[in-house]
Write an enzyme that holds these catalytic residues in place. Structure first.
Site, PDB file in Angstrom:
ATOM      1  N   HIS A 153      52.189  38.304  -0.404  1.00 30.74           N
ATOM      2  CA  HIS A 153      53.236  39.189  -0.231  1.00 30.74           C
ATOM      3  C   HIS A 153      52.948  40.585  -0.167  1.00 30.74           C
ATOM      4  O   HIS A 153      51.882  40.938  -0.499  1.00 30.74           O
ATOM      5  CB  HIS A 153      54.249  39.142  -1.404  1.00 30.74           C
ATOM      6  CG  HIS A 153      55.195  37.861  -1.523  1.00 30.74           C
ATOM      7  ND1 HIS A 153      55.502  37.003  -2.671  1.00 30.74           N
ATOM      8  CD2 HIS A 153      55.896  37.226  -0.515  1.00 30.74           C
ATOM      9  CE1 HIS A 153      56.041  36.119  -2.522  1.00 30.74           C
ATOM     10  NE2 HIS A 153      56.358  36.208  -1.171  1.00 30.74           N
ATOM     11  N   CYS A 167      56.631  42.207  -8.785  1.00 29.02           N
ATOM     12  CA  CYS A 167      57.165  40.797  -8.250  1.00 29.02           C
ATOM     13  C   CYS A 167      58.208  40.426  -9.523  1.00 29.02           C
ATOM     14  O   CYS A 167      59.231  39.732  -9.000  1.00 29.02           O
ATOM     15  CB  CYS A 167      56.036  39.642  -8.558  1.00 29.02           C
ATOM     16  SG  CYS A 167      54.866  40.049  -7.456  1.00 29.02           S
TER      17      CYS A 167
HETATM   18  N1  ARG Z   1      54.725  31.946  -7.685  1.00 26.43           N
HETATM   19  C1  ARG Z   1      55.427  32.870  -6.883  1.00 26.43           C
HETATM   20  C2  ARG Z   1      55.554  32.533  -5.458  1.00 26.43           C
HETATM   21  O1  ARG Z   1      54.225  32.049  -5.036  1.00 26.43           O
HETATM   22  C3  ARG Z   1      55.118  34.102  -7.039  1.00 26.43           C
HETATM   23  C4  ARG Z   1      55.921  35.293  -6.378  1.00 26.43           C
HETATM   24  C5  ARG Z   1      55.454  36.773  -6.551  1.00 26.43           C
HETATM   25  N2  ARG Z   1      56.273  37.555  -5.846  1.00 26.43           N
HETATM   26  C6  ARG Z   1      55.848  38.886  -5.309  1.00 26.43           C
HETATM   27  N3  ARG Z   1      57.147  39.567  -4.907  1.00 26.43           N
HETATM   28  N4  ARG Z   1      54.625  38.796  -4.737  1.00 26.43           N
HETATM   29  O2  ARG Z   1      56.420  32.604  -4.570  1.00 26.43           O
END
Ligand code: ARG
Length: 268
Positions: free
Chosen positions: A163, A257
């Site tokens: 992300h 996150c």
């Molecule tokens: N386990 C979650 C996923 O893989 C973590 C999300 C992390 N969020 C972020 N904004 N980077 O989607």
């Protein structure tokens, strides 16, 4: 005062593997995760942010990561279209919550994957949007049209930084923190062209998710483990609040996150 959306980790856990950090075999220590989350909640509250909570839901262990709820700008909210089925059921809960907070909810076409603020961060006059692992590049144009803002799409190339908010963090003075190797060459050039003042993070610190920071004016809330970045930010006049986030790193997330701005910007 900034408003933020958080979700308590009542149903948090590592129940599937959708990024390289997640391992069901390793799991998360739930009591410790709850303490770490409360630390984040208290820290953000103490920085005069108004924290709103969305109720977590059984069988949605990643709902704590509210940055992926969607993207709020002005009074508009664009909910995420999650790439993975495991997270797709979160979307209606987030949308209802934002509607209850008075947002106009604007859905993207179903076939356009978009993971919200996790992949969409304003820096200066542009909305930087990451794509490939989660969001589709095609969703960016739609988001730009809905909001009426300039969108700069950048490709993410390192699956550990899947992300945008794991490797890029704009600061209010126009600078940004980033891990350059997470972007392809074009993306690096686009970011360098729009953000002349860049703070490079080394891989060893990037791996601690130090780019995953919540920035509230001069206060920066980030996971502990990045002393070089903290000293650079302190030199620039920022107050750094370093928090233990080990149990959320196991899911591939940290401070940012776990947080969504309501809204990220008043105007596009
Ligand atoms: N386990 C979650 C996923 O893989 C973590 C999300 C992390 N969020 C972020 N904004 N980077 O989607």
């Amino acid at each position: 005062m900034r408003e933020l959306l958080l979700c308590a980790p009542d149903y948090y856990g590592i129940e599937y593997e959708i990024n390289p950090w997640m391992s069901r075999a390793q799991g998360a220590e739930i009591e410790l995760a709850k303490r770490q989350w409360r630390g984040l909640h208290e820290t953000l509250g103490s920085l005069h942010a108004k924290v709103e909570l969305v109720p977590g839901q059984p069988k949605l262990p990643d709902m704590v990561f509210t940055a992926n709820a969607g993207l709020a700008v002005g009074r508009k909210f664009i909910p995420s279209n999650f790439r993975h089925e495991e997270r797709a059921r979160e979307a209606p809960f987030f949308a209802r919550c934002m509607e209850e907070h008075g947002y106009e909810v604007l859905w993207l076409a179903k076939d356009l994957y978009f993971e919200g603020e996790g992949d969409a961060l304003f820096g200066g006059d542009a909305l930087f949007c990451g794509y490939k692992f989660r969001s589709d590049i095609q969703s960016h144009r739609a988001v730009g049209e809905m909001l009426g803002c300039l969108v700069i799409s950048v490709e993410l190339v390192d699956a550990r930084f899947y992300h945008l908010d794991t490797c890029f963090c704009p600061l209010p003075d126009g600078a940004a923190v980033w891990f350059p190797a997470a972007f392809d060459e074009y993306g690096q050039r686009a970011i360098r062209a729009h953000v002349p003042d860049l703070i490079d993070v080394a891989e060893e610190e990037a791996k601690t998710f130090c780019c995953n920071a919540v920035v509230l004016e001069r206060d920066i809330v980030l996971p502990q483990g990045a002393p070089k970045l903290v000293s650079e930010l302190t030199k620039r006049g920022y107050r750094c609040h370093q928090l233990p986030m080990s149990e959320f790193l196991k899911a591939g997330g940290a401070c940012k996150c776990l947080t969504m701005f309501m809204p990220q910007r008043e105007t596009p």
